[in-house]
Design a protein around this motif. Sequence first.
Motif, PDB file in Angstrom:
ATOM      1  N   VAL A  21     -24.336  28.640 -15.834  1.00 34.75           N
ATOM      2  CA  VAL A  21     -24.695  28.402 -14.713  1.00 34.75           C
ATOM      3  C   VAL A  21     -25.508  29.375 -13.557  1.00 34.75           C
ATOM      4  N   LEU A  22     -26.684  28.604 -13.737  1.00 38.46           N
ATOM      5  CA  LEU A  22     -27.514  29.280 -13.224  1.00 38.46           C
ATOM      6  C   LEU A  22     -28.070  28.919 -10.998  1.00 38.46           C
ATOM      7  N   ASP A  23     -27.767  29.267 -10.826  1.00 40.07           N
ATOM      8  CA  ASP A  23     -27.328  28.596  -9.083  1.00 40.07           C
ATOM      9  C   ASP A  23     -28.013  29.196  -8.241  1.00 40.07           C
ATOM     10  N   PHE A  24     -28.600  28.436  -7.733  1.00 35.20           N
ATOM     11  CA  PHE A  24     -29.827  28.919  -6.592  1.00 35.20           C
ATOM     12  C   PHE A  24     -29.302  28.148  -5.478  1.00 35.20           C
ATOM     13  N   SER A  25     -28.621  27.647  -5.167  1.00 36.68           N
ATOM     14  CA  SER A  25     -28.227  26.936  -4.267  1.00 36.68           C
ATOM     15  C   SER A  25     -27.446  27.738  -3.143  1.00 36.68           C
ATOM     16  N   ARG A  26     -27.409  27.439  -1.819  1.00 37.20           N
ATOM     17  CA  ARG A  26     -26.451  28.061  -0.635  1.00 37.20           C
ATOM     18  C   ARG A  26     -26.113  27.364   0.291  1.00 37.20           C
ATOM     19  N   VAL A  27     -25.419  27.798   1.059  1.00 43.89           N
ATOM     20  CA  VAL A  27     -24.599  27.426   2.594  1.00 43.89           C
ATOM     21  C   VAL A  27     -23.927  26.740   1.295  1.00 43.89           C
ATOM     22  N   LEU A  28     -23.186  25.434   1.931  1.00 43.45           N
ATOM     23  CA  LEU A  28     -21.512  25.263   1.109  1.00 43.45           C
ATOM     24  C   LEU A  28     -22.037  23.734   0.736  1.00 43.45           C
ATOM     25  N   ALA A  29     -22.454  22.612   0.366  1.00 40.83           N
ATOM     26  CA  ALA A  29     -22.014  21.900  -1.128  1.00 40.83           C
ATOM     27  C   ALA A  29     -22.803  22.378  -2.586  1.00 40.83           C
ATOM     28  N   GLY A  30     -23.570  23.047  -2.509  1.00 37.03           N
ATOM     29  CA  GLY A  30     -24.492  23.656  -3.768  1.00 37.03           C
ATOM     30  C   GLY A  30     -23.195  25.015  -4.201  1.00 37.03           C
ATOM     31  N   PRO A  31     -22.575  25.808  -2.965  1.00 38.84           N
ATOM     32  CA  PRO A  31     -22.101  26.906  -4.470  1.00 38.84           C
ATOM     33  C   PRO A  31     -20.102  26.291  -4.154  1.00 38.84           C
ATOM     34  N   TYR A  32     -19.685  25.120  -3.073  1.00 42.99           N
ATOM     35  CA  TYR A  32     -18.522  25.135  -3.849  1.00 42.99           C
ATOM     36  C   TYR A  32     -18.602  24.153  -4.995  1.00 42.99           C
ATOM     37  N   CYS A  33     -19.542  23.566  -5.261  1.00 41.30           N
ATOM     38  CA  CYS A  33     -19.402  22.699  -6.833  1.00 41.30           C
ATOM     39  C   CYS A  33     -19.749  23.817  -7.609  1.00 41.30           C
ATOM     40  N   THR A  34     -20.497  25.112  -8.221  1.00 41.94           N
ATOM     41  CA  THR A  34     -20.575  26.329  -8.925  1.00 41.94           C
ATOM     42  C   THR A  34     -19.493  26.906  -8.469  1.00 41.94           C
ATOM     43  N   ALA A  35     -18.578  27.319  -7.272  1.00 35.91           N
ATOM     44  CA  ALA A  35     -17.172  27.601  -7.100  1.00 35.91           C
ATOM     45  C   ALA A  35     -16.289  26.414  -8.315  1.00 35.91           C
ATOM     46  N   LEU A  36     -16.238  25.629  -8.250  1.00 30.61           N
ATOM     47  CA  LEU A  36     -15.532  25.588  -8.682  1.00 30.61           C
ATOM     48  C   LEU A  36     -15.253  25.159 -10.417  1.00 30.61           C
ATOM     49  N   MET A  37     -16.795  25.714 -11.079  1.00 35.63           N
ATOM     50  CA  MET A  37     -16.945  25.761 -12.350  1.00 35.63           C
ATOM     51  C   MET A  37     -16.782  27.377 -12.708  1.00 35.63           C
ATOM     52  N   ALA A  38     -17.199  28.129 -11.844  1.00 34.45           N
ATOM     53  CA  ALA A  38     -16.422  29.306 -11.993  1.00 34.45           C
ATOM     54  C   ALA A  38     -14.861  29.345 -12.340  1.00 34.45           C
ATOM     55  N   ASP A  39     -14.372  28.461 -11.081  1.00 29.91           N
ATOM     56  CA  ASP A  39     -12.474  28.415 -11.849  1.00 29.91           C
ATOM     57  C   ASP A  39     -12.127  28.594 -13.061  1.00 29.91           C
ATOM     58  N   LEU A  40     -12.737  27.224 -13.443  1.00 38.10           N
ATOM     59  CA  LEU A  40     -12.678  27.603 -14.809  1.00 38.10           C
ATOM     60  C   LEU A  40     -13.319  27.866 -16.023  1.00 38.10           C
ATOM     61  N   GLY A  41     -13.963  28.721 -15.482  1.00 32.78           N
ATOM     62  CA  GLY A  41     -14.177  29.831 -16.685  1.00 32.78           C
ATOM     63  C   GLY A  41     -15.954  29.608 -16.497  1.00 32.78           C
ATOM     64  N   ALA A  42     -16.565  29.684 -16.474  1.00 36.36           N
ATOM     65  CA  ALA A  42     -17.558  29.211 -16.688  1.00 36.36           C
ATOM     66  C   ALA A  42     -18.456  30.403 -15.251  1.00 36.36           C
ATOM     67  N   GLU A  43     -19.974  31.084 -16.776  1.00 39.11           N
ATOM     68  CA  GLU A  43     -20.355  32.309 -15.969  1.00 39.11           C
ATOM     69  C   GLU A  43     -22.071  31.274 -14.993  1.00 39.11           C
ATOM     70  N   VAL A  44     -21.074  32.138 -13.571  1.00 33.75           N
ATOM     71  CA  VAL A  44     -22.160  31.555 -12.762  1.00 33.75           C
ATOM     72  C   VAL A  44     -22.661  32.185 -12.366  1.00 33.75           C
TER      73      VAL A  44
END
Length: 391
Positions: free
Chosen positions: A18-41
Amino acid sequence: MMEDDKTAGRRPLEGIRVLDFSRVLAGPYCTALMADLGAEVIKVEPPAGDDYRHIGPFRGGDSLLFQSVNRGKKSVVLDLKSEDGAAAARALAAECDVLVENFRPGVMERFGLGAENLCAACPRLVYVSVSGFGQTGPNRMLPAYDIIIQAMSGLMDMTGAEDGPPMMAGDAFADVAGGMFAAFGTMVALFDRARSGRGRHVDLALYDSLVSMMPVAACRALMAGETPKRTGSKHALSAPFGTYGAKDGSFTVAVLNDRLFAKFAAAIGMPELAGDPRFASDSLRRQNEPALAQHIESWAAVRDVQSVAALLSEEGIPAAPLSSVPEAWASPQAQARELATPVTHPALGTLSVPEQPVHFSGAPRGGRQAAPELGAHTDEILQQLQKGEAK
């Protein structure tokens, strides 16, 4: 679990990048869920870093809020306003499965990183745009923070005491709703890609998400022609369904049908309430809730909260004491469900960090990495790109 189960010990999103350009909360919360499940963010940050690196609470100069929603990610610093930075970002996107961004509409296009161009160059890319009001509609260019969305969604108008002003909910629920639906949209697009071979552009609005997270209010507004009003800590449609006072605090109870109300009335030593015509149905009980509340609180006034909740629960009536946030996280239930697990930070030591709440058979919980220092992985990732080893 069978010993030869291929899922044992593996997180569901391992192998997804996952390539994550997001900042503050909504986008980072989304990608944190994916990182928890093993995605490389891979979190792409400007030279000054994500705004959340500069918002407290702090410990040792590090933002704990940033630690919470950026756990398990890698940090790459790129100046997207420069030709080299934008070129590196495009090269990275070509090596990723998912791209998440939460700029205002049009910003990524100015960097040469818009969905149309990148999805044409990388047909398998799932491109996720998170914004306040989405990519279309009259409000698409308006700036939006959580409080703005709460105000415009109707949530604030129906939150608060019956005779008081509108109130903001106690956490950033618009951002969290947006992050959850963004993660949901990403998973649907990845599932569809496995069948079609092509990615999609996922357009997610915080406004849409929060409005959609209120199905009872939607039913009343869209179908019943009603305007939900503030009811404090009592349910708008049912009773007794809310918060009541006891000797040493408050407890909640949830009674939704006549059978359960009869059990409740017997449990509080007032079985005659079940035959009272004022309380003969759920709607009548809500209509006459103040009178009903007097009976409940006269019974509870001589009892402590814990004993009230225990007595009602033993009778099969949903009830609970009110907990503070620290009490909720420290509860035996939260501990048993591993809602937070430890990570090790090089400067801050061991931190207890939230983890996504869904349990998957065979997938371990815990064992995650702390949020990265700013630019900690820039050299590593860019060197991999130069060697053609990015994925």
